[in-house]
Write an enzyme that holds these catalytic residues in place. Structure first.
Site, PDB file in Angstrom:
ATOM      1  N   SER A 138       0.944  -1.177   0.011  1.00  0.00           N
ATOM      2  CA  SER A 138       0.186  -0.054  -0.051  1.00  0.00           C
ATOM      3  C   SER A 138       0.921   1.272  -0.248  1.00  0.00           C
ATOM      4  O   SER A 138       2.177   1.094   0.303  1.00  0.00           O
ATOM      5  CB  SER A 138      -0.779   0.016   1.316  1.00  0.00           C
ATOM      6  OG  SER A 138      -1.398   1.323   1.440  1.00  0.00           O
ATOM      7  N   TYR A 151      -1.428  -0.716  10.311  1.00  0.00           N
ATOM      8  CA  TYR A 151      -1.974  -1.115   8.974  1.00  0.00           C
ATOM      9  C   TYR A 151      -0.674  -0.636   8.144  1.00  0.00           C
ATOM     10  O   TYR A 151      -0.228  -1.359   7.398  1.00  0.00           O
ATOM     11  CB  TYR A 151      -2.945  -0.198   8.712  1.00  0.00           C
ATOM     12  CG  TYR A 151      -3.289  -0.650   7.157  1.00  0.00           C
ATOM     13  CD1 TYR A 151      -3.794  -1.752   6.689  1.00  0.00           C
ATOM     14  CD2 TYR A 151      -3.051   0.267   6.119  1.00  0.00           C
ATOM     15  CE1 TYR A 151      -3.932  -2.192   5.517  1.00  0.00           C
ATOM     16  CE2 TYR A 151      -3.374   0.300   4.806  1.00  0.00           C
ATOM     17  CZ  TYR A 151      -3.835  -1.131   4.424  1.00  0.00           C
ATOM     18  OH  TYR A 151      -3.850  -1.561   3.105  1.00  0.00           O
TER      19      TYR A 151
HETATM   20  P1  NDP Z   1     -11.699  -5.775   0.163  1.00  0.00           P
HETATM   21  O1  NDP Z   1     -12.087  -5.309   1.605  1.00  0.00           O
HETATM   22  O2  NDP Z   1     -12.646  -5.245  -0.821  1.00  0.00           O
HETATM   23  O3  NDP Z   1     -11.244  -7.157  -0.039  1.00  0.00           O
HETATM   24  C1  NDP Z   1     -10.344  -7.863   0.850  1.00  0.00           C
HETATM   25  C2  NDP Z   1     -10.294  -9.669   0.543  1.00  0.00           C
HETATM   26  O4  NDP Z   1      -9.528 -10.078   1.245  1.00  0.00           O
HETATM   27  C3  NDP Z   1     -11.548 -10.221   0.554  1.00  0.00           C
HETATM   28  O5  NDP Z   1     -11.804 -11.014  -0.611  1.00  0.00           O
HETATM   29  C4  NDP Z   1     -11.491 -11.127   1.960  1.00  0.00           C
HETATM   30  O6  NDP Z   1     -12.291 -12.153   1.581  1.00  0.00           O
HETATM   31  C5  NDP Z   1      -9.934 -11.194   1.914  1.00  0.00           C
HETATM   32  N1  NDP Z   1      -9.581 -11.513   3.157  1.00  0.00           N
HETATM   33  C6  NDP Z   1      -9.711 -10.669   4.076  1.00  0.00           C
HETATM   34  N2  NDP Z   1      -9.227 -11.355   5.495  1.00  0.00           N
HETATM   35  C7  NDP Z   1      -8.932 -12.841   4.891  1.00  0.00           C
HETATM   36  C8  NDP Z   1      -8.232 -14.081   5.770  1.00  0.00           C
HETATM   37  N3  NDP Z   1      -8.244 -13.778   6.829  1.00  0.00           N
HETATM   38  N4  NDP Z   1      -8.307 -14.858   4.791  1.00  0.00           N
HETATM   39  C9  NDP Z   1      -8.551 -14.964   3.420  1.00  0.00           C
HETATM   40  N5  NDP Z   1      -8.891 -13.727   2.808  1.00  0.00           N
HETATM   41  C10 NDP Z   1      -9.223 -12.622   3.755  1.00  0.00           C
HETATM   42  O7  NDP Z   1     -10.312  -4.905   0.224  1.00  0.00           O
HETATM   43  P2  NDP Z   1      -9.347  -4.453  -1.160  1.00  0.00           P
HETATM   44  O8  NDP Z   1      -9.750  -5.542  -2.251  1.00  0.00           O
HETATM   45  O9  NDP Z   1      -9.276  -3.108  -1.292  1.00  0.00           O
HETATM   46  O10 NDP Z   1      -7.847  -5.052  -0.529  1.00  0.00           O
HETATM   47  C11 NDP Z   1      -6.999  -5.984  -1.034  1.00  0.00           C
HETATM   48  C12 NDP Z   1      -5.738  -5.637  -0.745  1.00  0.00           C
HETATM   49  O11 NDP Z   1      -5.129  -4.412  -0.999  1.00  0.00           O
HETATM   50  C13 NDP Z   1      -5.658  -5.763   0.833  1.00  0.00           C
HETATM   51  O12 NDP Z   1      -4.339  -6.218   1.205  1.00  0.00           O
HETATM   52  C14 NDP Z   1      -5.426  -4.227   1.233  1.00  0.00           C
HETATM   53  O13 NDP Z   1      -4.653  -3.861   2.398  1.00  0.00           O
HETATM   54  C15 NDP Z   1      -4.769  -3.644  -0.022  1.00  0.00           C
HETATM   55  N6  NDP Z   1      -4.798  -2.531  -0.625  1.00  0.00           N
HETATM   56  C16 NDP Z   1      -5.982  -1.695  -0.303  1.00  0.00           C
HETATM   57  C17 NDP Z   1      -6.423  -0.638  -0.786  1.00  0.00           C
HETATM   58  C18 NDP Z   1      -7.782   0.224  -1.048  1.00  0.00           C
HETATM   59  O14 NDP Z   1      -7.584   1.269  -0.804  1.00  0.00           O
HETATM   60  N7  NDP Z   1      -8.939  -0.430  -1.067  1.00  0.00           N
HETATM   61  C19 NDP Z   1      -5.189   0.404  -1.062  1.00  0.00           C
HETATM   62  C20 NDP Z   1      -4.043  -0.289  -0.924  1.00  0.00           C
HETATM   63  C21 NDP Z   1      -3.792  -1.656  -0.654  1.00  0.00           C
HETATM   64  P3  NDP Z   1     -13.164 -12.980   2.647  1.00  0.00           P
HETATM   65  O15 NDP Z   1     -13.694 -11.909   3.824  1.00  0.00           O
HETATM   66  O16 NDP Z   1     -14.002 -13.540   2.113  1.00  0.00           O
HETATM   67  O17 NDP Z   1     -12.102 -13.664   3.537  1.00  0.00           O
HETATM   68  C1  8X3 Z   2      -5.082   1.586   1.824  1.00  0.00           C
HETATM   69  C2  8X3 Z   2      -4.766   2.856   1.520  1.00  0.00           C
HETATM   70  O1  8X3 Z   2      -4.315   5.206   2.393  1.00  0.00           O
HETATM   71  O2  8X3 Z   2      -6.240   3.880   3.259  1.00  0.00           O
HETATM   72  O3  8X3 Z   2      -3.893   0.818   1.735  1.00  0.00           O
HETATM   73  O4  8X3 Z   2      -3.848   3.579   3.735  1.00  0.00           O
HETATM   74  S1  8X3 Z   2      -4.760   4.071   2.790  1.00  0.00           S
END
Ligand code: NDP
Ligand code: 8X3
Length: 253
Positions: A138, A151
């Site tokens: 991130s 985080y």
């Molecule tokens: P979402 O919440 O939309 O999706 C997250 C996914 O992770 C879901 O499919 C969830 O599935 C899965 N997940 C969470 N915990 C577990 C677990 N214990 N075991 C297996 N699967 C798990 O988030 P995003 O798609 O936005 O985020 C995806 C990744 O990108 C994350 O690592 C996040 O930190 C990172 N990210 C996101 C940003 C944003 O602004 N959205 C920016 C930068 C990075 P389920 O609940 O079915 O298990």
């Molecule tokens: C998710 C982006 O800026 O919310 O990783 O931390 S931020």
């Protein structure tokens, strides 16, 4: 035979968008996540385009991760690319009032879960050859913001782990990329705020955030580059975001 991609957290956001992107290109998919009904819906949607195998998996469960990888059926066992996407933020409180359970969940998922999946699949990735480990870090890995405490630290781990993996994998042909997105609209904020829809929506209001499809494009691109090209890390922000989250404290008037 098409390449196989193993995606963690395929039930929402970036993971689901990646599943659709790789499916459209004819890759075989191993889709994992905790919500089985979502995995089944995705399988039903994408099976006409490519081979799909789903595994209900909590990446925090080390034994389950190792068992799931060991039990991958043919032809899905020949994993070429791993997208370590499962992850979450929990809370936005300052450290001094943060909930330790939130901190545990982030460390267990973003750090420990990601290392379990990586370690479980590395021997296969090396044997199959020519593939990529794509780790979702991130912008929070490099840029601090108030309430980002644990985080951001978990994502700094992901970034540095990615770099160190590259050293260990030198000579194997396996690539490693740390993808570092800024604000993207998904279920991320709903999860961060423990289901508070109003609070989650307020994060994106008028912000023109990235979409999961934007990030899936990026992931697919790094995984599809010629074998001799390794993107080490890639920061992607919405045009509207430029570290405004970095606050300063001011002296009282
Ligand atoms: P979402 O919440 O939309 O999706 C997250 C996914 O992770 C879901 O499919 C969830 O599935 C899965 N997940 C969470 N915990 C577990 C677990 N214990 N075991 C297996 N699967 C798990 O988030 P995003 O798609 O936005 O985020 C995806 C990744 O990108 C994350 O690592 C996040 O930190 C990172 N990210 C996101 C940003 C944003 O602004 N959205 C920016 C930068 C990075 P389920 O609940 O079915 O298990
Ligand atoms: C998710 C982006 O800026 O919310 O990783 O931390 S931020």
């Amino acid at each position: 035979m098409p390449n196989t991609v193993f995606i963690t957290g395929a039930t929402a956001g970036f993971g689901a968008a990646c599943a659709r992107k790789f499916a459209a290109a004819g890759w075989s998919l191993v889709l994992t996540g905790r919500r089985a009904e979502r995995l089944e819906a995705l399988k039903a949607e994408l099976s006409a385009q490519c081979a799909v195998h789903t595994i209900q998996l909590d990446v925090r469960d080390r034994a389950a991760v190792l068992a799931a990888v060991a039990a991958l059926p043919e032809p899905f066992s020949r994993v070429h690319t791993l997208v370590n996407n499962a992850g979450l933020a929990q809370g936005l409180n300052p450290a001094q009032t943060s909930d330790l359970d939130d901190w545990d969940r982030m460390i267990d998922t973003n750090v420990k879960g990601l290392t379990y999946c990586t370690r479980a699949l590395l021997p296969t990735l090396i044997e199959v050859g020519g593939g990529t480990v794509v780790n979702l870090a991130s912008v929070a890995a490099r840029w601090p913001y108030p309430g980002g405490n644990v985080y951001g630290a978990t994502k700094a781990f992901v970034r540095q782990f990615s770099y160190n993996l590259r050293c260990d994998l030198a000579g194997t042909g396996v690539r490693v990329t740390s993808i570092e997105p800024g604000m993207a609209e998904s279920e991320f904020s709903l999860v961060r705020f423990h289901g508070d829809e109003k609070k989650a929506a307020s994060i994106y209001k008028g912000a023109h955030p990235l979409t999961p499809e934007d990030i899936a494009e990026t992931i697919f691109w790094v995984a599809s580059l010629p074998k001799h090209v390794n993107i080490n890390s890639l920061e992607v922000m919405p045009t509207t975001q430029a570290w405004q989250a970095l606050g300063i404290t001011r002296d009282a008037e």
